[in-house]
Design an enzyme around this catalytic site. Structure first.
Site, PDB file in Angstrom:
ATOM      1  N   ASN A   1      37.127  33.679  21.157  1.00 25.50           N
ATOM      2  CA  ASN A   1      37.307  32.235  21.007  1.00 25.50           C
ATOM      3  C   ASN A   1      37.343  31.640  22.422  1.00 25.50           C
ATOM      4  O   ASN A   1      38.358  31.707  23.095  1.00 25.50           O
ATOM      5  CB  ASN A   1      38.619  31.952  20.262  1.00 25.50           C
ATOM      6  CG  ASN A   1      38.933  30.477  20.220  1.00 25.50           C
ATOM      7  OD1 ASN A   1      38.080  29.639  20.496  1.00 25.50           O
ATOM      8  ND2 ASN A   1      40.173  30.142  19.873  1.00 25.50           N
TER       9      ASN A   1
ATOM     10  N   LYS B   1      37.347  28.649  23.298  1.00 26.05           N
ATOM     11  CA  LYS B   1      38.031  27.351  23.404  1.00 26.05           C
ATOM     12  C   LYS B   1      37.152  26.384  24.206  1.00 26.05           C
ATOM     13  O   LYS B   1      35.929  26.419  24.067  1.00 26.05           O
ATOM     14  CB  LYS B   1      39.432  27.520  23.990  1.00 26.05           C
ATOM     15  CG  LYS B   1      40.207  28.642  23.279  1.00 26.05           C
ATOM     16  CD  LYS B   1      41.657  28.692  23.616  1.00 26.05           C
ATOM     17  CE  LYS B   1      42.311  29.841  22.853  1.00 26.05           C
ATOM     18  NZ  LYS B   1      43.748  29.854  22.954  1.00 26.05           N
TER      19      LYS B   1
ATOM     20  N   HIS C   1      42.769  26.918  13.498  1.00 24.25           N
ATOM     21  CA  HIS C   1      43.331  27.502  14.717  1.00 24.25           C
ATOM     22  C   HIS C   1      44.596  26.734  15.096  1.00 24.25           C
ATOM     23  O   HIS C   1      44.680  25.527  14.894  1.00 24.25           O
ATOM     24  CB  HIS C   1      42.299  27.443  15.848  1.00 24.25           C
ATOM     25  CG  HIS C   1      42.784  28.180  17.061  1.00 24.25           C
ATOM     26  ND1 HIS C   1      43.594  27.584  17.990  1.00 24.25           N
ATOM     27  CD2 HIS C   1      42.607  29.456  17.468  1.00 24.25           C
ATOM     28  CE1 HIS C   1      43.897  28.473  18.927  1.00 24.25           C
ATOM     29  NE2 HIS C   1      43.303  29.626  18.631  1.00 24.25           N
TER      30      HIS C   1
ATOM     31  N   GLU D   1      45.712  25.602  17.770  1.00 26.10           N
ATOM     32  CA  GLU D   1      45.545  24.423  18.636  1.00 26.10           C
ATOM     33  C   GLU D   1      45.031  23.243  17.817  1.00 26.10           C
ATOM     34  O   GLU D   1      45.367  22.094  18.095  1.00 26.10           O
ATOM     35  CB  GLU D   1      44.608  24.769  19.809  1.00 26.10           C
ATOM     36  CG  GLU D   1      45.337  25.617  20.840  1.00 26.10           C
ATOM     37  CD  GLU D   1      44.478  26.626  21.563  1.00 26.10           C
ATOM     38  OE1 GLU D   1      43.250  26.470  21.613  1.00 26.10           O
ATOM     39  OE2 GLU D   1      45.059  27.602  22.079  1.00 26.10           O
TER      40      GLU D   1
ATOM     41  N   GLU E   1      47.634  34.644  13.784  1.00 31.11           N
ATOM     42  CA  GLU E   1      47.879  34.291  15.180  1.00 31.11           C
ATOM     43  C   GLU E   1      49.237  33.605  15.310  1.00 31.11           C
ATOM     44  O   GLU E   1      49.346  32.385  15.113  1.00 31.11           O
ATOM     45  CB  GLU E   1      46.786  33.339  15.685  1.00 31.11           C
ATOM     46  CG  GLU E   1      45.414  33.962  15.727  1.00 31.11           C
ATOM     47  CD  GLU E   1      44.560  33.306  16.819  1.00 31.11           C
ATOM     48  OE1 GLU E   1      44.047  34.024  17.667  1.00 31.11           O
ATOM     49  OE2 GLU E   1      44.446  32.074  16.824  1.00 31.11           O
TER      50      GLU E   1
ATOM     51  N   GLY F   1      48.239  32.414  24.269  1.00 31.12           N
ATOM     52  CA  GLY F   1      48.160  31.949  25.652  1.00 31.12           C
ATOM     53  C   GLY F   1      49.467  32.085  26.419  1.00 31.12           C
ATOM     54  O   GLY F   1      49.636  31.507  27.483  1.00 31.12           O
TER      55      GLY F   1
ATOM     56  N   SER G   1      47.379  36.478  22.865  1.00 32.78           N
ATOM     57  CA  SER G   1      47.549  37.228  24.115  1.00 32.78           C
ATOM     58  C   SER G   1      46.989  38.650  24.058  1.00 32.78           C
ATOM     59  O   SER G   1      47.570  39.583  24.620  1.00 32.78           O
ATOM     60  CB  SER G   1      49.021  37.234  24.554  1.00 32.78           C
ATOM     61  OG  SER G   1      49.428  35.922  24.893  1.00 32.78           O
TER      62      SER G   1
HETATM   63  P1  PGA Z   1      44.824  33.902  23.657  1.00 33.15           P
HETATM   64  O1  PGA Z   1      44.288  32.954  22.488  1.00 33.15           O
HETATM   65  O2  PGA Z   1      44.129  35.221  23.494  1.00 33.15           O
HETATM   66  O3  PGA Z   1      44.460  33.205  24.924  1.00 33.15           O
HETATM   67  O4  PGA Z   1      46.304  34.030  23.453  1.00 33.15           O
HETATM   68  C1  PGA Z   1      44.009  33.463  21.218  1.00 33.15           C
HETATM   69  C2  PGA Z   1      43.505  32.358  20.348  1.00 33.15           C
HETATM   70  O5  PGA Z   1      43.950  31.219  20.550  1.00 33.15           O
HETATM   71  O6  PGA Z   1      42.632  32.554  19.474  1.00 33.15           O
END
Ligand code: PGA
Length: 260
Positions: free
Chosen positions: A19, A21, A106, A108, A178, A184, A223
């Site tokens: 992903n 982003k 997701h 976010e 998740e 993150g 993460s």
């Molecule tokens: P991250 O994000 O690996 O940076 O924690 C995972 C995600 O948001 O799909």
């Protein structure tokens, strides 16, 4: 194997999904794909998925054309087919730009952009309408976890997300667990904790879609990096990984893509 509109797609597991982003615009996406393909030979024991920003979809789709082991997805869609929705794209547009799947819900999108379960349900239904697979993301916040609500939150998000589908016997579905507190942050769920939630999700999926539940990939995300990918992937019920930050650079993504 290409996704068949209206028919279940197969995703050889593990499913390793990047992903990006809001990273890697069209030119960087092209360089990434060129560099990735130089090093990554096709393998039939896994599926690679890339979710670039929508503007980079055509570059990524063109770059991986002919590579049936690599799927391209879009990070978000609107549920309508077309219309006065400035700034949005439809499932059909994403499909026509080369996407074969969609990320829905997701964290976010839920927590930064205010997406509700109802919106997620409409997006899953829009993906179904367009003949796209979708990866529905579920996960609890730290507050919800500390309040002991993890199970009810993720099961509620799963049930709600699938509530608007027309035909559960053919829909192409993946799930991603998740935990919001792990995204993150450098904190990740312990493999055993991820397994427990995945097993719970699988059992709810079984209630909803029956025997097909066993074939639905459930990915862990939050993460993940090239240091912890192997142990997370080895955990029971973890069928793949959804990777954000560690998927944006090609060297790191190559190491994760090759995890045994
Ligand atoms: P991250 O994000 O690996 O940076 O924690 C995972 C995600 O948001 O799909």
């Amino acid at each position: 194997m290409a996704d068949r509109p209206g028919g279940p797609a197969t995703f050889p597991r593990p499913v390793l999904a990047a992903n990006w982003k809001m990273n890697n615009g069209p030119a960087q996406a092209k360089s990434f794909v060129d560099a990735f393909l130089q090093e990554y030979a096709a393998r039939n024991d896994r599926t690679i998925v890339v979710f670039p920003p929508a503007l980079s979809l055509p570059a990524v789709a063109a770059g991986v054309r002919g590579r049936t082991d690599i799927r391209v997805g879009t990070q978000n869609i609107h549920w309508a087919q077309k219309g006065a929705f400035t700034g949005e794209i439809s499932a059909e547009m994403a499909r026509d730009a080369g996407a074969s799947l969609v990320l829905v819900g997701h964290s976010e999108r839920r927590h930064v952009f205010g997406e509700t379960d109802d919106m997620c349900a409409k997006k899953c239904a829009a993906a179904e309408r367009a003949g796209l697979a979708f990866m529905l993301c579920v996960g609890e916040t730290l507050e919800q976890r500390e309040a002991g609500a993890t199970e009810s939150v993720v099961l509620g998000q799963l049930e709600a997300g699938l509530s608007g589908l027309r035909d559960l016997s053919t829909v192409n579905l993946l799930l991603a667990y998740e935990p919001v507190w792990a995204i993150g942050t450098g904190l990740n769920a312990k493999p055993g904790d991820a397994s427990a939630i995945h097993a719970l999700l699988r059992s709810k999926l079984h209630d909803i879609v029956g025997e097909r539940a066993a074939a639905i990939p459930i990915l862990y995300g939050g993460s993940v990096n090239d240091g912890n990918a192997r142990v997370l992937l080895a955990a029971p019920e973890v069928d793949g990984l959804l990777v954000g930050g560690a998927s944006v650079e090609v060297a790191s993504w190559l190491r994760i893509s090759g995890v045994p």
